[in-house]
Design an enzyme around this catalytic site. Structure first.
Site, PDB file in Angstrom:
ATOM      1  N   CYS A   1       0.840  -1.191   0.000  1.00  0.00           N
ATOM      2  CA  CYS A   1       0.000   0.000   0.000  1.00  0.00           C
ATOM      3  C   CYS A   1       0.881   1.248   0.000  1.00  0.00           C
ATOM      4  O   CYS A   1       1.915   1.240   0.654  1.00  0.00           O
ATOM      5  CB  CYS A   1      -0.898   0.010   1.226  1.00  0.00           C
ATOM      6  SG  CYS A   1      -2.233  -1.188   1.038  1.00  0.00           S
ATOM      7  N   PRO A   2       0.520   2.285  -0.695  1.00  0.00           N
ATOM      8  CA  PRO A   2      -0.757   2.449  -1.409  1.00  0.00           C
ATOM      9  C   PRO A   2      -0.748   2.013  -2.875  1.00  0.00           C
ATOM     10  O   PRO A   2      -1.650   2.394  -3.611  1.00  0.00           O
ATOM     11  CB  PRO A   2      -0.968   3.959  -1.321  1.00  0.00           C
ATOM     12  CG  PRO A   2       0.409   4.517  -1.457  1.00  0.00           C
ATOM     13  CD  PRO A   2       1.322   3.521  -0.772  1.00  0.00           C
TER      14      PRO A   2
END
Ligand code: SF4
Lengths: 78, 347
Positions: free
Chosen positions: A15-16
């Protein structure tokens, strides 16, 4: 009629990045179409739905399957 | 009735950009957010890696802030383009390897391109004059506006009254009288404003929004560049510098020693790119070896890894060395004592 979702392989990304990949794909899709994202970072289970909520898309399902996280998104109205 | 004006706000996930958006929203402006991902952002990553952090509910602060504000958020991957910002900053670095001024110029410049493409009217940031030593000084804030190409389309609602009026103010889209004149490092005005908006939950950025403001991280990055003889990096480098203990006992190789199980699992994923050491006779951390090692080097490396294993008091620890092609060999060593693992080896 619901067509087969498109696939997005976001495995190995942290992530992201998975949410960025989902965003970029969804941008090219039409309202009502579906995208199935397969991720390995558990953060995707929070981030993708959060991103969908704020941008007007729908999470059809999200589940863990043998260490992979699968989120199906339905593209909302533009 | 005149059409609703549209602004794009840079959202870091911290309190200031959140307040800046609220202030312009109150003036009837339609706001959407943008968050730039450089690879060095504190967000995400390490939470997913370190096991102890996994228990904590993890959220992406930029997404969370956008949701609180009820705005759309566009996350933009600038990992590749950001290299030039970090490697060749026109205005140099801050206290560590943080090129904050160039970084801000770059991000605001990207936002400028974005609003032009999407037909938005201006840009909003949560910057405050005098708050950050490099990018948010009275003399550098105009530099950001000018060199990003945003000029007077860049509105900083929290300190606008300390700066010349921008286009949105002059055109009357925004009432300058309802903007703020915050300055300096004192956070009290922001907290009071947050309270007046009923905002009581927000991330507290310590020092900066990215790992480049971190002294240890910057030291590891500088060490990597020096050892390679070139200032370059890829996403894997960015990630690996966030993980494990980095020990360079010789100029031509370093060890990345997992500190806990989550890091060990993460480093497993790199075993096809790096040689590795695992302990066989005792429990111990997975260790990657970055660089070529002679037999003597390998003995030294094994002695260091053994020192971090459960066999640290034993006379001998057996380890398995696996090269990047999967070829294995056994190494038996006496663990180094803590003082033999020299302080200056720690990158
Ligand atoms: S702290 Fe990092 S992300 Fe923030 S302005 Fe400085 S270099 Fe850019």
């Amino acid at each position: 009629m619901i067509t087969e979702p498109e696939q997005l392989d976001a495995r190995g990304l942290l992530c992201p990045m998975p949410v960025i990949r989902v965003q970029n794909r969804v941008e090219e899709m039409k309202s009502g179409e579906r995208l199935r994202a397969i991720c390995t970072d558990p953060g995707a289970l929070n981030d993708i739905p959060a991103w969908c909520r704020i941008n007007g898309h729908k999470v059809v399902s999200s589940e863990e399957r043998q260490g992979e996280y699968v989120v199906v998104v339905e593209v909302g109205e533009a | 009735m005149s059409e609703v004006k549209k602004a794009l706000a840079l959202i870091s996930g911290g309190l200031d950009s959140m307040l800046a958006v609220r202030v312009v929203q109150q003036q009837g402006i339609h706001v959407e957010g943008v968050n730039f991902f450089t690879g060095f952002c504190v967000e995400g990553h390490t939470h997913a890696i370190r096991k102890k952090d996994r228990a904590r509910p993890k959220r992406n602060n930029a997404l969370w802030v956008a949701e609180q504000l009820g705005i759309k958020l566009h996350i933009v991957d600038i990992v590749e383009e950001y290299k030039d910002v970090l490697l060749n900053p026109r205005y140099g670095y801050g206290q560590n390897l943080n090129p904050c001024l160039d970084c801000k110029i770059f991000m605001v410049g990207k936002a400028r391109e974005w609003i032009e493409q999407k037909g938005f009217d201006f840009i909003v940031t949560g910057e405050v004059v005098g708050q950050r030593p490099m990018s948010q000084r009275k003399d550098t804030m105009p530099v950001v506006a000018k060199h990003s190409g945003a000029d007077d389309l860049l509105l900083r609602p929290l300190c606008a009254r300390n700066l010349p009026p921008t286009l949105p103010e002059r055109e009357g889209w925004i009432d300058r009288g309802k903007l703020y004149d915050f300055s300096g490092r004192n956070r009290k005005p922001q907290m009071a404003l947050a309270a007046s908006f009923g905002i009581d939950d927000y991330a507290q950025p310590a020092g900066g929004c990215c790992f480049l403001t971190d002294a240890q991280y910057s030291a590891k990055l500088a060490d990597l560049w020096q050892a390679r003889g070139s200032r370059d990096y890829g996403m894997d480098d960015i990630m690996l510098l966030k993980v494990g203990r980095h020990i360079r006992p010789r100029p031509h190789f370093k060890l990345i020693v997992a500190r806990e199980e989550g890091e060990g699992n993460f480093l497993q994923g790199y075993k096809r790119q790096f040689a590795s050491l695992t302990t066989v006779s005792h429990g111990g951390p997975l260790t990657l070896i970055d660089g070529d090692t002679s037999d003597d080097d390998l003995k030294l490396a094994a002695g260091i890894v053994a020192r971090y294993s459960q066999g640290r008091q034993a006379d001998e620890v057996e380890l398995l060395h696996t090269d990047a092609r999967g070829r294995e060999r056994s190494v038996k060593v006496k663990p180094l004592s803590p003082i033999e693992v020299k302080q200056e080896w720690h990158a």
